[in-house]
Scaffold this motif. Sequence first.
Motif, mmCIF file in Angstrom:
data_model
loop_
_atom_site.group_PDB
_atom_site.id
_atom_site.type_symbol
_atom_site.label_atom_id
_atom_site.label_comp_id
_atom_site.label_asym_id
_atom_site.label_seq_id
_atom_site.Cartn_x
_atom_site.Cartn_y
_atom_site.Cartn_z
ATOM 1 N N VAL A 172 45.522 47.283 5.809
ATOM 2 C CA VAL A 172 44.950 47.441 7.147
ATOM 3 C C VAL A 172 45.591 48.618 7.866
ATOM 4 O O VAL A 172 46.816 48.791 7.837
ATOM 5 N N PHE A 173 44.737 49.410 8.521
ATOM 6 C CA PHE A 173 45.197 50.511 9.374
ATOM 7 C C PHE A 173 44.854 50.153 10.814
ATOM 8 O O PHE A 173 43.731 49.758 11.119
ATOM 9 N N LEU A 174 45.827 50.292 11.708
ATOM 10 C CA LEU A 174 45.643 49.960 13.123
ATOM 11 C C LEU A 174 45.504 51.247 13.936
ATOM 12 O O LEU A 174 46.399 52.093 13.903
ATOM 13 N N ILE A 175 44.388 51.411 14.642
ATOM 14 C CA ILE A 175 44.211 52.566 15.525
ATOM 15 C C ILE A 175 43.715 52.057 16.871
ATOM 16 O O ILE A 175 42.646 51.465 16.976
ATOM 17 N N ASN A 176 44.537 52.273 17.907
ATOM 18 C CA ASN A 176 44.273 51.679 19.211
ATOM 19 C C ASN A 176 44.669 52.637 20.329
ATOM 20 O O ASN A 176 45.470 53.558 20.130
ATOM 21 N N GLN A 177 44.103 52.404 21.511
ATOM 22 C CA GLN A 177 44.424 53.229 22.661
ATOM 23 C C GLN A 177 45.836 52.917 23.156
ATOM 24 O O GLN A 177 46.277 51.772 23.123
ATOM 25 N N ASN A 178 46.507 53.967 23.632
ATOM 26 C CA ASN A 178 47.913 53.833 24.018
ATOM 27 C C ASN A 178 48.050 53.388 25.481
ATOM 28 O O ASN A 178 48.427 54.146 26.366
ATOM 29 N N TYR A 179 47.687 52.134 25.698
ATOM 30 C CA TYR A 179 47.964 51.473 26.972
ATOM 31 C C TYR A 179 48.146 50.004 26.648
ATOM 32 O O TYR A 179 48.118 49.614 25.476
ATOM 33 N N SER A 180 48.336 49.164 27.660
ATOM 34 C CA SER A 180 48.778 47.801 27.400
ATOM 35 C C SER A 180 47.897 47.056 26.408
ATOM 36 O O SER A 180 48.402 46.403 25.484
ATOM 37 N N VAL A 200 48.821 40.652 3.319
ATOM 38 C CA VAL A 200 48.154 41.859 3.810
ATOM 39 C C VAL A 200 49.192 42.890 4.249
ATOM 40 O O VAL A 200 50.147 42.572 4.952
ATOM 41 N N GLN A 201 48.975 44.146 3.834
ATOM 42 C CA GLN A 201 49.864 45.249 4.206
ATOM 43 C C GLN A 201 49.320 45.994 5.420
ATOM 44 O O GLN A 201 48.119 46.276 5.503
ATOM 45 N N ILE A 202 50.192 46.330 6.361
ATOM 46 C CA ILE A 202 49.848 47.275 7.429
ATOM 47 C C ILE A 202 50.254 48.649 6.902
ATOM 48 O O ILE A 202 51.439 48.960 6.814
ATOM 49 N N VAL A 203 49.264 49.471 6.554
ATOM 50 C CA VAL A 203 49.561 50.742 5.878
ATOM 51 C C VAL A 203 49.637 51.924 6.831
ATOM 52 O O VAL A 203 49.981 53.040 6.423
ATOM 53 N N THR A 226 45.956 56.736 3.428
ATOM 54 C CA THR A 226 46.720 55.498 3.202
ATOM 55 C C THR A 226 46.052 54.557 2.197
ATOM 56 O O THR A 226 46.681 53.610 1.732
ATOM 57 N N GLY A 227 44.756 54.803 1.922
ATOM 58 C CA GLY A 227 44.026 53.889 1.041
ATOM 59 C C GLY A 227 43.650 52.582 1.716
ATOM 60 O O GLY A 227 43.365 51.580 1.045
ATOM 61 N N ALA A 228 43.637 52.582 3.053
ATOM 62 C CA ALA A 228 43.286 51.366 3.795
ATOM 63 C C ALA A 228 41.874 50.901 3.439
ATOM 64 O O ALA A 228 40.962 51.723 3.289
ATOM 65 N N ASP A 229 41.700 49.604 3.301
ATOM 66 C CA ASP A 229 40.359 49.059 3.081
ATOM 67 C C ASP A 229 39.782 48.461 4.357
ATOM 68 O O ASP A 229 38.614 48.075 4.406
ATOM 69 N N THR A 230 40.596 48.393 5.420
ATOM 70 C CA THR A 230 40.168 47.774 6.673
ATOM 71 C C THR A 230 40.838 48.475 7.849
ATOM 72 O O THR A 230 42.016 48.838 7.779
ATOM 73 N N ILE A 231 40.062 48.649 8.920
ATOM 74 C CA ILE A 231 40.578 49.189 10.179
ATOM 75 C C ILE A 231 40.490 48.093 11.237
ATOM 76 O O ILE A 231 39.491 47.376 11.311
ATOM 77 N N VAL A 232 41.531 47.968 12.050
ATOM 78 C CA VAL A 232 41.485 47.118 13.230
ATOM 79 C C VAL A 232 41.655 48.023 14.441
ATOM 80 O O VAL A 232 42.646 48.756 14.535
ATOM 81 N N LYS A 253 33.930 54.726 4.375
ATOM 82 C CA LYS A 253 33.276 53.423 4.463
ATOM 83 C C LYS A 253 34.301 52.333 4.172
ATOM 84 O O LYS A 253 34.597 52.029 3.015
ATOM 85 N N VAL A 254 34.856 51.799 5.226
ATOM 86 C CA VAL A 254 35.803 50.682 5.094
ATOM 87 C C VAL A 254 35.421 49.623 6.122
ATOM 88 O O VAL A 254 34.686 49.894 7.080
#
Length: 409
Positions: A172-180, A200-203, A226-232, A253-254
């Motif tokens: 899993v790759f985490l991409i989020n806005q930088n606020y609370s 599950v790995q956080i890559v 990173t080879g991530a298969d999922t984005i959160v 396509k993930v």
Amino acid sequence: MKKTVTAFALGALFAIPAFAQKGETVRIAFIDPLSGAFANVGANQLKSWQYVAEQMSGAKNAAGVKFEVTGFDNKGSPQESLSALRAAIDQGFRYVTQGNGSGAALAISEAVAKHNERNPGKEVVYLSYSAKDPSLTNEKCNYWHFRLDADTTVRMEAVTAFMKDQPKIKKVFLINQNYSHGQQTVRFFKEGIARQRPDVQIVGEELIPIGTVKDFSPYVAKIKATGADTIVSSNWGSDLTLLVKAMNDAGLKVGMYTNDANVSGTPTALAAGGDSEVYIISPNHNNHTGELGALSAGFKQKFNDDYYMYTSYNGIVLLGDAMAKSKSIDPAKVAAAMEGMSIKSFAGEATMRKSDHQMQQAMFISKWQKVDKTNPYSVENTGYTFAPVKRLEPYVASTPTSCVMKRPS
């Protein structure tokens, strides 16, 4: 004797407004971005509140009141939110609603609490329809704040419970806005996935400046590497739309799990990429039937836009029921009536938890797919929709609170 009669008459006079809410007009100030990077989202949500207010006024709500909603542009800024709140209060608004941005929500909540403390008899109630920062109903809870949406802890509890049964998710790759909200998505996702799927790995993870990135291709390149298969991602508005466009351009396509992929502009970007495995974790979905289906259809017909902010419906129902219960439109009495109140929401029974004013409600996992007979609603006229694939009852995703509520004496 004369004094007694006079006192009685005065008491009766002042009691009339409190018990004669039927036919009264309840004005709600909507405070959110109507200009800038998130103006398209704010414009949709203002129309949503106004449309529901119009549709559910008079005999359509339990109190028989008329609801009116007026927009105030906060430009997405906490400071501008305070200016808008002051303007609304000066104009006599006693109910305010806001949802886009937890920074603005925290500023409004604190300002409303201070105003009410200093101005007894002129209280203001704040309905948060989307701001998801858990602190609003935990360490920074406020008696005058009521959250209609599910907070970040609830959403991450729901998504990790769903992921538990998705064995193909490995990286899993985490991409989020930088606020609370974005920061807390990272925190609570990590906690939830470690408990539900410790394999599950956080890559990778990125926190992006909110509303300023115009080119997401460097971020997409990192995700691919990173080879991530999922984005959160808890991104919303242009920050999610532009991420999707960059993924389309890169042919990435993930699987992707979001809160707001149905929000203005993003469905059109998703459709440009064709079929994809995109999910929404939310207390609503696009394919309600019955009264709510008719509400969505009417909104679409009037505005050629999607009605996706169903928490505005819950807000109007909650206010109407509380005004009927309290026989008043006075915010102090209505706030007391809303505590612990259960309503018939768009997703079954929902309860405004008394301990922290966090709505307890069902959650849905919805998946992006082409429209079909079961799920016919075409999001942004794309031929695609978000179809509910799992319903989680309120107790499944409900999370505890640390709120120590200070109620008016």
